[in-house]
Design a protein around this motif. Structure first.
Motif, PDB file in Angstrom:
ATOM      1  N   THR A 129       1.697  35.304  19.376  1.00 51.18           N
ATOM      2  CA  THR A 129       0.492  34.542  19.026  1.00 51.18           C
ATOM      3  C   THR A 129      -0.611  34.754  20.064  1.00 51.18           C
ATOM      4  OG1 THR A 129       1.392  32.590  20.158  1.00 51.18           O
ATOM      5  CG2 THR A 129       1.775  32.779  17.771  1.00 51.18           C
ATOM      6  N   SER A 130      -0.869  35.995  20.403  1.00 50.94           N
ATOM      7  CA  SER A 130      -1.890  36.286  21.404  1.00 50.94           C
ATOM      8  C   SER A 130      -3.296  36.112  20.843  1.00 50.94           C
ATOM      9  CB  SER A 130      -1.727  37.718  21.922  1.00 50.94           C
ATOM     10  OG  SER A 130      -1.963  38.653  20.883  1.00 50.94           O
ATOM     11  N   PHE A 131      -4.238  35.995  21.780  1.00 47.18           N
ATOM     12  CA  PHE A 131      -5.666  35.992  21.476  1.00 47.18           C
ATOM     13  C   PHE A 131      -6.329  37.035  22.371  1.00 47.18           C
ATOM     14  CE2 PHE A 131      -4.192  31.869  20.249  1.00 47.18           C
ATOM     15  CZ  PHE A 131      -4.975  31.466  19.182  1.00 47.18           C
ATOM     16  N   ALA A 132      -7.390  37.644  21.867  1.00 49.02           N
ATOM     17  CA  ALA A 132      -8.200  38.559  22.672  1.00 49.02           C
ATOM     18  C   ALA A 132      -9.587  37.961  22.831  1.00 49.02           C
ATOM     19  CB  ALA A 132      -8.282  39.936  22.017  1.00 49.02           C
ATOM     20  N   ALA A 133     -10.217  38.255  23.968  1.00 50.11           N
ATOM     21  CA  ALA A 133     -11.532  37.675  24.249  1.00 50.11           C
ATOM     22  C   ALA A 133     -12.420  38.698  24.929  1.00 50.11           C
ATOM     23  CB  ALA A 133     -11.388  36.427  25.119  1.00 50.11           C
ATOM     24  N   VAL A 134     -13.702  38.634  24.605  1.00 49.87           N
ATOM     25  CA  VAL A 134     -14.724  39.491  25.202  1.00 49.87           C
ATOM     26  C   VAL A 134     -15.836  38.592  25.715  1.00 49.87           C
ATOM     27  CG1 VAL A 134     -16.336  41.396  24.851  1.00 49.87           C
ATOM     28  CG2 VAL A 134     -14.208  41.319  23.532  1.00 49.87           C
ATOM     29  N   GLY A 135     -16.131  38.660  27.010  1.00 49.79           N
ATOM     30  CA  GLY A 135     -17.200  37.841  27.560  1.00 49.79           C
ATOM     31  C   GLY A 135     -16.815  37.250  28.896  1.00 49.79           C
ATOM     32  N   PRO A 136     -17.729  36.514  29.533  1.00 50.49           N
ATOM     33  CA  PRO A 136     -17.503  36.032  30.886  1.00 50.49           C
ATOM     34  C   PRO A 136     -16.363  35.030  31.031  1.00 50.49           C
ATOM     35  CG  PRO A 136     -19.527  35.099  29.968  1.00 50.49           C
ATOM     36  CD  PRO A 136     -19.081  36.178  29.043  1.00 50.49           C
ATOM     37  N   ARG A 137     -15.974  34.364  29.961  1.00 53.91           N
ATOM     38  CA  ARG A 137     -14.885  33.385  30.047  1.00 53.91           C
ATOM     39  C   ARG A 137     -13.551  33.946  29.559  1.00 53.91           C
ATOM     40  NH1 ARG A 137     -17.861  27.744  28.047  1.00 53.91           N
ATOM     41  NH2 ARG A 137     -18.404  27.040  30.153  1.00 53.91           N
ATOM     42  N   ALA A 138     -13.501  35.233  29.305  1.00 55.97           N
ATOM     43  CA  ALA A 138     -12.303  35.838  28.720  1.00 55.97           C
ATOM     44  C   ALA A 138     -11.066  35.598  29.566  1.00 55.97           C
ATOM     45  CB  ALA A 138     -12.526  37.328  28.496  1.00 55.97           C
ATOM     46  N   ALA A 139     -11.133  35.875  30.861  1.00 51.37           N
ATOM     47  CA  ALA A 139      -9.957  35.737  31.723  1.00 51.37           C
ATOM     48  C   ALA A 139      -9.482  34.291  31.775  1.00 51.37           C
ATOM     49  CB  ALA A 139     -10.276  36.246  33.127  1.00 51.37           C
ATOM     50  N   GLU A 140     -10.413  33.365  31.841  1.00 52.71           N
ATOM     51  CA  GLU A 140     -10.065  31.945  31.877  1.00 52.71           C
ATOM     52  C   GLU A 140      -9.365  31.515  30.596  1.00 52.71           C
ATOM     53  OE1 GLU A 140     -12.450  27.665  32.355  1.00 52.71           O
ATOM     54  OE2 GLU A 140     -13.550  29.576  32.372  1.00 52.71           O
ATOM     55  N   ILE A 141      -9.776  32.071  29.477  1.00 48.53           N
ATOM     56  CA  ILE A 141      -9.225  31.666  28.184  1.00 48.53           C
ATOM     57  C   ILE A 141      -7.844  32.252  27.933  1.00 48.53           C
ATOM     58  CG2 ILE A 141      -9.542  31.910  25.676  1.00 48.53           C
ATOM     59  CD1 ILE A 141     -12.611  31.735  26.302  1.00 48.53           C
ATOM     60  N   VAL A 142      -7.663  33.526  28.214  1.00 48.91           N
ATOM     61  CA  VAL A 142      -6.418  34.192  27.805  1.00 48.91           C
ATOM     62  C   VAL A 142      -5.360  34.220  28.904  1.00 48.91           C
ATOM     63  CG1 VAL A 142      -7.709  35.643  26.199  1.00 48.91           C
ATOM     64  CG2 VAL A 142      -7.142  36.538  28.471  1.00 48.91           C
ATOM     65  N   GLY A 143      -5.670  33.801  30.117  1.00 44.45           N
ATOM     66  CA  GLY A 143      -4.702  33.875  31.204  1.00 44.45           C
ATOM     67  C   GLY A 143      -3.558  32.884  31.053  1.00 44.45           C
ATOM     68  N   ASP A 144      -2.388  33.271  31.537  1.00 42.89           N
ATOM     69  CA  ASP A 144      -1.218  32.369  31.629  1.00 42.89           C
ATOM     70  C   ASP A 144      -0.823  31.744  30.296  1.00 42.89           C
ATOM     71  OD1 ASP A 144      -1.079  32.793  34.433  1.00 42.89           O
ATOM     72  OD2 ASP A 144      -2.650  31.286  34.728  1.00 42.89           O
ATOM     73  N   HIS A 145      -0.736  32.553  29.271  1.00 47.76           N
ATOM     74  CA  HIS A 145      -0.256  32.080  27.972  1.00 47.76           C
ATOM     75  C   HIS A 145       1.263  32.037  28.023  1.00 47.76           C
ATOM     76  CE1 HIS A 145      -0.769  32.458  23.303  1.00 47.76           C
ATOM     77  NE2 HIS A 145       0.042  31.475  23.634  1.00 47.76           N
ATOM     78  N   ALA A 146       1.833  30.832  28.041  1.00 47.25           N
ATOM     79  CA  ALA A 146       3.268  30.653  28.257  1.00 47.25           C
ATOM     80  C   ALA A 146       4.094  31.169  27.082  1.00 47.25           C
ATOM     81  CB  ALA A 146       3.583  29.179  28.493  1.00 47.25           C
ATOM     82  N   LEU A 147       5.232  31.771  27.388  1.00 42.69           N
ATOM     83  CA  LEU A 147       6.090  32.334  26.347  1.00 42.69           C
ATOM     84  C   LEU A 147       6.700  31.259  25.449  1.00 42.69           C
ATOM     85  CD1 LEU A 147       8.010  35.136  28.309  1.00 42.69           C
ATOM     86  CD2 LEU A 147       6.031  35.385  26.789  1.00 42.69           C
ATOM     87  N   ASP A 148       6.882  30.049  25.983  1.00 44.71           N
ATOM     88  CA  ASP A 148       7.479  28.981  25.175  1.00 44.71           C
ATOM     89  C   ASP A 148       6.418  28.024  24.634  1.00 44.71           C
ATOM     90  OD1 ASP A 148       6.782  27.866  27.598  1.00 44.71           O
ATOM     91  OD2 ASP A 148       8.630  26.714  27.844  1.00 44.71           O
TER      92      ASP A 148
END
Length: 288
Positions: A129-148
């Motif tokens: 259930t990943s998400f992709a992001a483009v823009g200045p907040r991308a890293a903040e949004i997609v970082g550390d998505h837990a496996l559980d």
């Protein structure tokens, strides 16, 4: 012989102008669920749509798209179609591990695939259930998505909520509104299940099983209809596609109340299958 194209004719410029009319704004953080075919005939295809979205959002805005991979799941739960039981151990042993850089999304449509591979795009780490992001907040949004935590408090959805993001349904229905899943994690009657997938660890490829909640989008269309009547949802049009634009936090708050009322009597036996497909096959949790 191919059939002649049907309109309306959409261009990068016309799509951007109509997105602006639909309420999308410079600097927004926007989670976009989309259907390219709903727009009409698009000059430049999905690339033109992504360009138009980025044009409107501007340098300060961030585009977010769902890039789910429902086929990276336990074949024992596949239903659409099922596979023979003797195949199951071979599939578990051979399923390519998730790689956020190269694993394509499935069932999300071509617009998210173009955004996923856009220069500078970042993608979250969940293999289903990943998400992709483009823009200045991308890293903040997609970082550390837990496996559980497919779509809960340790997923990009919760970060989008905290950032006052908005959801744009671009020719897509409320049955694809991923934000509603965040509300499921906040219901008082959570049912959990084993969830399996192939990932890459420090030791190499691993078939991994975690505990996560059961997810079900079967009533999201009904939920969305109620949401439109009770909360501020802006309706617009881009090409031939109807758009709905609304705050993600508003959608989650409404869904939490609505689901608690309408699912209170549901049991685990009544819930949807417990794999990310919702139907036990290479399908998305919520359609794009």
């Amino acid at each position: 012989m191919r059939k002649p194209p049907t309109g309306p004719l959409c261009t990068r410029e016309s799509i951007a102008a109509q997105l602006d009319e639909a309420g999308l704004r410079r600097g927004d953080t926007a989670l976009v669920h989309s259907s390219l075919s709903s727009l009409g005939w698009v000059c430049g295809g999905a690339t033109a749509v992504v360009q138009a979205l980025l044009d409107v959002l501007g340098e300060g805005g961030t585009l977010v798209v769902p890039t789910q991979c429902g086929d990276n799941s336990d074949p024992a739960k596949w239903r659409n179609p099922p596979v023979p039981e003797p195949w199951w151990p071979h599939i578990r042993a051979s399923m390519p591990p998730y790689d956020p850089r190269t694993t394509p999304s499935s069932g999300m449509g071509v617009i998210p695939e173009v955004a996923r591979t856009w220069p500078g795009a970042l993608r979250s780490a969940h293999p289903q259930t990943s998400f992709a992001a483009v823009g200045p907040r991308a890293a903040e949004i997609v970082g550390d998505h837990a496996l559980d935590c497919q779509l809960g408090e340790r997923s990009p959805l919760a970060r989008l909520e905290a950032l006052d993001a908005r959801v744009l349904l671009l020719g897509a229905g409320f049955d694809s509104c991923t934000a509603f899943h965040l509300a499921e994690y906040r219901l008082p009657f959570l049912s959990k299940t084993d969830n399996s997938f192939a990932i890459t660890t420090a030791e190499g490829r691993s078939w991994t099983t975690v505990r996560d909640i059961l997810l079900d989008s079967d009533d999201f269309a009904e939920l969305g209809a109620a949401f439109v009547e009770e909360r501020p949802v802006r309706r617009g049009q881009v090409g031939a596609a109807v758009t709905h634009l609304f705050p993600l936090a508003e959608a989650v708050a409404h869904a939490r109340t609505w689901l608690a009322e309408h699912r209170a009597g549901a049991s685990a036996a009544d819930a949807a299958p417990a794999d990310p497909a919702g139907t036990g096959s290479p399908q998305p949790i919520s359609r794009p």
